[in-house]
Design an enzyme around this catalytic site. Structure first.
Site, PDB file in Angstrom:
ATOM      1  N   PRO A   1     -34.299 -15.818   3.752  1.00 58.21           N
ATOM      2  CA  PRO A   1     -35.468 -14.978   3.462  1.00 58.21           C
ATOM      3  C   PRO A   1     -36.330 -15.581   2.357  1.00 58.21           C
ATOM      4  O   PRO A   1     -35.812 -16.196   1.419  1.00 58.21           O
ATOM      5  CB  PRO A   1     -34.836 -13.668   2.968  1.00 58.21           C
ATOM      6  CG  PRO A   1     -33.522 -14.085   2.382  1.00 58.21           C
ATOM      7  CD  PRO A   1     -33.059 -15.282   3.162  1.00 58.21           C
ATOM      8  N   GLY A   2     -37.637 -15.426   2.497  1.00 58.05           N
ATOM      9  CA  GLY A   2     -38.538 -15.835   1.425  1.00 58.05           C
ATOM     10  C   GLY A   2     -39.267 -14.601   0.936  1.00 58.05           C
ATOM     11  O   GLY A   2     -38.997 -14.045  -0.121  1.00 58.05           O
TER      12      GLY A   2
ATOM     13  N   ARG B   1     -54.190 -14.217   1.280  1.00 59.06           N
ATOM     14  CA  ARG B   1     -53.688 -13.553   2.498  1.00 59.06           C
ATOM     15  C   ARG B   1     -54.686 -12.606   3.169  1.00 59.06           C
ATOM     16  O   ARG B   1     -54.757 -12.575   4.398  1.00 59.06           O
ATOM     17  CB  ARG B   1     -52.350 -12.842   2.225  1.00 59.06           C
ATOM     18  CG  ARG B   1     -51.236 -13.810   1.769  1.00 59.06           C
ATOM     19  CD  ARG B   1     -49.855 -13.179   1.795  1.00 59.06           C
ATOM     20  NE  ARG B   1     -49.374 -12.987   3.134  1.00 59.06           N
ATOM     21  CZ  ARG B   1     -49.393 -11.850   3.781  1.00 59.06           C
ATOM     22  NH1 ARG B   1     -49.829 -10.760   3.189  1.00 59.06           N
ATOM     23  NH2 ARG B   1     -48.949 -11.791   5.019  1.00 59.06           N
TER      24      ARG B   1
ATOM     25  N   CYS C   1     -68.195 -18.541  -2.488  1.00 56.74           N
ATOM     26  CA  CYS C   1     -69.369 -18.595  -1.615  1.00 56.74           C
ATOM     27  C   CYS C   1     -68.984 -18.577  -0.148  1.00 56.74           C
ATOM     28  O   CYS C   1     -69.170 -19.558   0.578  1.00 56.74           O
ATOM     29  CB  CYS C   1     -70.139 -19.874  -1.898  1.00 56.74           C
ATOM     30  SG  CYS C   1     -70.400 -20.080  -3.646  1.00 56.74           S
ATOM     31  N   GLU C   2     -68.358 -17.503   0.286  1.00 55.58           N
ATOM     32  CA  GLU C   2     -67.990 -17.319   1.696  1.00 55.58           C
ATOM     33  C   GLU C   2     -67.890 -15.840   1.953  1.00 55.58           C
ATOM     34  O   GLU C   2     -67.313 -15.116   1.129  1.00 55.58           O
ATOM     35  CB  GLU C   2     -66.597 -17.903   1.981  1.00 55.58           C
ATOM     36  CG  GLU C   2     -66.575 -19.376   2.092  1.00 55.58           C
ATOM     37  CD  GLU C   2     -65.449 -19.904   2.974  1.00 55.58           C
ATOM     38  OE1 GLU C   2     -65.063 -19.212   3.936  1.00 55.58           O
ATOM     39  OE2 GLU C   2     -65.007 -21.001   2.692  1.00 55.58           O
TER      40      GLU C   2
ATOM     41  N   TYR D   1     -46.267 -16.120  -0.781  1.00 57.88           N
ATOM     42  CA  TYR D   1     -47.383 -16.755  -0.072  1.00 57.88           C
ATOM     43  C   TYR D   1     -48.718 -16.421  -0.739  1.00 57.88           C
ATOM     44  O   TYR D   1     -49.716 -16.181  -0.063  1.00 57.88           O
ATOM     45  CB  TYR D   1     -47.380 -16.349   1.414  1.00 57.88           C
ATOM     46  CG  TYR D   1     -46.057 -16.633   2.093  1.00 57.88           C
ATOM     47  CD1 TYR D   1     -45.658 -17.955   2.303  1.00 57.88           C
ATOM     48  CD2 TYR D   1     -45.183 -15.621   2.482  1.00 57.88           C
ATOM     49  CE1 TYR D   1     -44.439 -18.242   2.899  1.00 57.88           C
ATOM     50  CE2 TYR D   1     -43.967 -15.902   3.069  1.00 57.88           C
ATOM     51  CZ  TYR D   1     -43.595 -17.210   3.282  1.00 57.88           C
ATOM     52  OH  TYR D   1     -42.393 -17.498   3.862  1.00 57.88           O
TER      53      TYR D   1
HETATM   54  N1  LLP Z   1     -37.268 -20.297   7.331  1.00 54.69           N
HETATM   55  C1  LLP Z   1     -38.207 -20.989   8.000  1.00 54.69           C
HETATM   56  C2  LLP Z   1     -37.796 -22.109   8.834  1.00 54.69           C
HETATM   57  C3  LLP Z   1     -39.568 -20.631   7.881  1.00 54.69           C
HETATM   58  O1  LLP Z   1     -40.496 -21.313   8.550  1.00 54.69           O
HETATM   59  C4  LLP Z   1     -39.939 -19.532   7.060  1.00 54.69           C
HETATM   60  C5  LLP Z   1     -41.342 -19.132   6.903  1.00 54.69           C
HETATM   61  C6  LLP Z   1     -38.915 -18.837   6.368  1.00 54.69           C
HETATM   62  C7  LLP Z   1     -37.592 -19.242   6.540  1.00 54.69           C
HETATM   63  C8  LLP Z   1     -39.192 -17.687   5.466  1.00 54.69           C
HETATM   64  O2  LLP Z   1     -39.790 -16.632   6.141  1.00 54.69           O
HETATM   65  P1  LLP Z   1     -39.997 -15.220   5.380  1.00 54.69           P
HETATM   66  O3  LLP Z   1     -38.644 -14.640   5.111  1.00 54.69           O
HETATM   67  O4  LLP Z   1     -40.717 -15.507   4.112  1.00 54.69           O
HETATM   68  O5  LLP Z   1     -40.807 -14.404   6.318  1.00 54.69           O
HETATM   69  N2  LLP Z   1     -48.043 -17.744   4.965  1.00 54.69           N
HETATM   70  C9  LLP Z   1     -47.585 -16.665   5.820  1.00 54.69           C
HETATM   71  C10 LLP Z   1     -46.100 -16.755   6.056  1.00 54.69           C
HETATM   72  C11 LLP Z   1     -45.659 -18.055   6.686  1.00 54.69           C
HETATM   73  C12 LLP Z   1     -44.165 -18.121   6.914  1.00 54.69           C
HETATM   74  C13 LLP Z   1     -43.733 -19.489   7.341  1.00 54.69           C
HETATM   75  N3  LLP Z   1     -42.307 -19.671   7.511  1.00 54.69           N
HETATM   76  C14 LLP Z   1     -47.978 -15.335   5.211  1.00 54.69           C
HETATM   77  O6  LLP Z   1     -48.577 -15.313   4.116  1.00 54.69           O
HETATM   78  O7  LLP Z   1     -47.737 -14.280   5.790  1.00 54.69           O
END
Ligand code: LLP
Length: 421
Positions: free
Chosen positions: A282-283, A320, A350-351, A379
């Protein structure tokens, strides 16, 4: 019902003002835009994840891309978490808080040779391979280094996670992972190569997912494939089910049922033919709702159609909403009793796409007032840019009443440091 603690568990309201832990956010009134993280909130989510998976041998890998600040990585390291990375830069960051990469996995569809070499030299736990060509590249590099490469293969279980198309990663047309058919050929190849050791299997179906079923469907398909591998004489030691757990950004969002997911996954693994260690990555879930961004309203401008709150933070700081039309909850720092109005909360860039919120109902504010933008941990800083030659913001970490600067605001010199005149 709106409960601001859903967006930051360590939020307190005192004297009608929003505090993070014991710190009055007004402290930062001359430093906006600024990101304020809370250690209590980070620990809250760390414990939620630990508790959910406590009944099974599980290793949590924090997805560094969500927020790579090394001070935050240190908190996850101290919680005994490993790291999920996708670039040499992220590996380098991990090496700033760990001696080697024994607790790190390396994913990504387009790893360069030097990145693979860097990972192997620093004893990566596993390289998560995403194509046959990459597998051969890993083999060649491992052979050159005379070091066996532990690998997993990212499969595409072809499930629809019902999230934003940009962050769905396991549809048939997706660039990520390989089909089970291709994966089988890759495992067979790896098995007979001296410098490749197939250790695990991986999937990641997307991000900001609220339903449990797509994860279970992906798990079932993958476990069936693991059985096929076993029949061919290949026994794995882990299964990595990725990240992607949804977080609450708006009062309307559900809360992701992490315990339900964990219990279902554990039940399936306990019933499986042989023991597989569980990896999760998880991120967002760990860091999104542990941080707020504070911004100041510079000007209020009205035309016949709209009222604009023009803030000192824009899409370069808080991308986001512009990128995904994402909703982030925003409140005035002073919880005033004013009547509500509908406004566009925008940045100075400027967008027309530069906004924090469109047509948002908010208690009427004045110029110079501070706004608290929630769910700013994931993110956000990791996708911030210098667009319009704006300086990336300062980050602070709150621990009770202590304030630690974890990233200085950039200065003008930083902007041109790499330019050759
Ligand atoms: N593992 C892999 C292989 C991934 O590609 C990702 C996220 C994660 C784990 C973590 O996912 P999470 O638990 O954070 O959902 N920029 C976008 C999110 C892009 C996620 C890319 N991959 C946003 O702001 O919503």
């Amino acid at each position: 019902m709106l409960n601001l603690k859903d967006f930051l568990p360590s939020l307190r309201i005192k004297d009608n003002k929003i505090f993070v832990e014991s710190v009055d956010l007004e402290t930062f009134k001359d430093e906006t835009p600024i990101f304020v993280y809370s250690k209590e909130a980070i620990n809250f989510y760390i414990n939620k994840v630990k508790n959910a998976f406590k009944n099974y041998d599980t290793k949590v890998f924090y997805a560094v891309k969500a927020n790579p600040n090394i001070n935050l990585l240190k908190i996850f390291r101290d919680a005994d978490f490993g790291f999920d990375t996708v670039s040499k830069g992220e590996l380098f960051r991990v090496l700033n808080v760990e001696k080697n990469l024994k607790n790190t996995i390396f994913s990504g569809v387009g790893k360069r040779k030097d990145e693979i070499e860097y990972a192997l030299k620093n004893n990566i736990l596993a390289i998560n391979v995403e194509s046959f060509s990459e597998l051969k590249t890993v083999k060649n590099i491992a052979e050159k280094l005379k070091k066996v490469a532990d690998i997993s293969i990212r499969v595409n279980p072809e499930v629809n996670p019902k999230t934003h198309p940009y962050i769905s990663t396991a549809l048939k047309k997706s660039k990520f992972g390989v089909s089970f058919k291709e994966a089988l050929e890759m495992y067979m190849y790896a098995r007979q190569e001296k410098f490749l050791n197939p250790l695990g299997i991986h999937f990641h179906i997307g991000s900001q997912i609220f339903e449990v079923e797509p994860f279970i469907e992906a798990l079932e398909k993958t476990l069936n494939f693991v059985k096929v591998l076993k029949e061919k004489g290949i026994t794995l030691s882990f299964i990595d089910i990725g990240g992607g757990w949804g977080v609450k950004y708006s009062p309307k969002d559900k809360v992701f049922p992490l315990e339900v997911l964990a219990n279902k996954v554990i039940e399936k693994l306990k019933k499986f033919d042989y023991f597989l260690k569980l990896f999760v990555e998880p991120g967002r879930y760990l860091i999104a709702n542990t941080c707020i961004m504070l911004t100041k309203i510079l000007y209020i401008k009205k035309n016949e159609e709209k009222t604009f709150y023009i803030c000192d933070a824009g899409m370069n700081d808080f991308p986001r909403p512009s990128l995904y039309k994402a909703y982030h909850h925003i409140e005035p720092l002073y919880q005033n009793k004013n009547e509500e109005e509908i406004v566009d909360i925008v940045g100075p860039i400027c967008e027309s796409g530069d906004f924090l919120a469109l047509d948002r109902k908010i208690k009427k504010c004045r110029e110079e007032e501070l706004l608290v933008c929630f769910s700013a941990g994931a993110y956000t800083m990791s996708m911030a840019s210098n667009y319009n030659s704006r300086l990336r913001a300062k980050e602070v970490l709150i621990d009770k009443d202590k304030i630690k600067v974890i990233r200085e605001r950039e200065n003008l010199e930083d902007l041109i440091r790499k330019e050759i005149f």
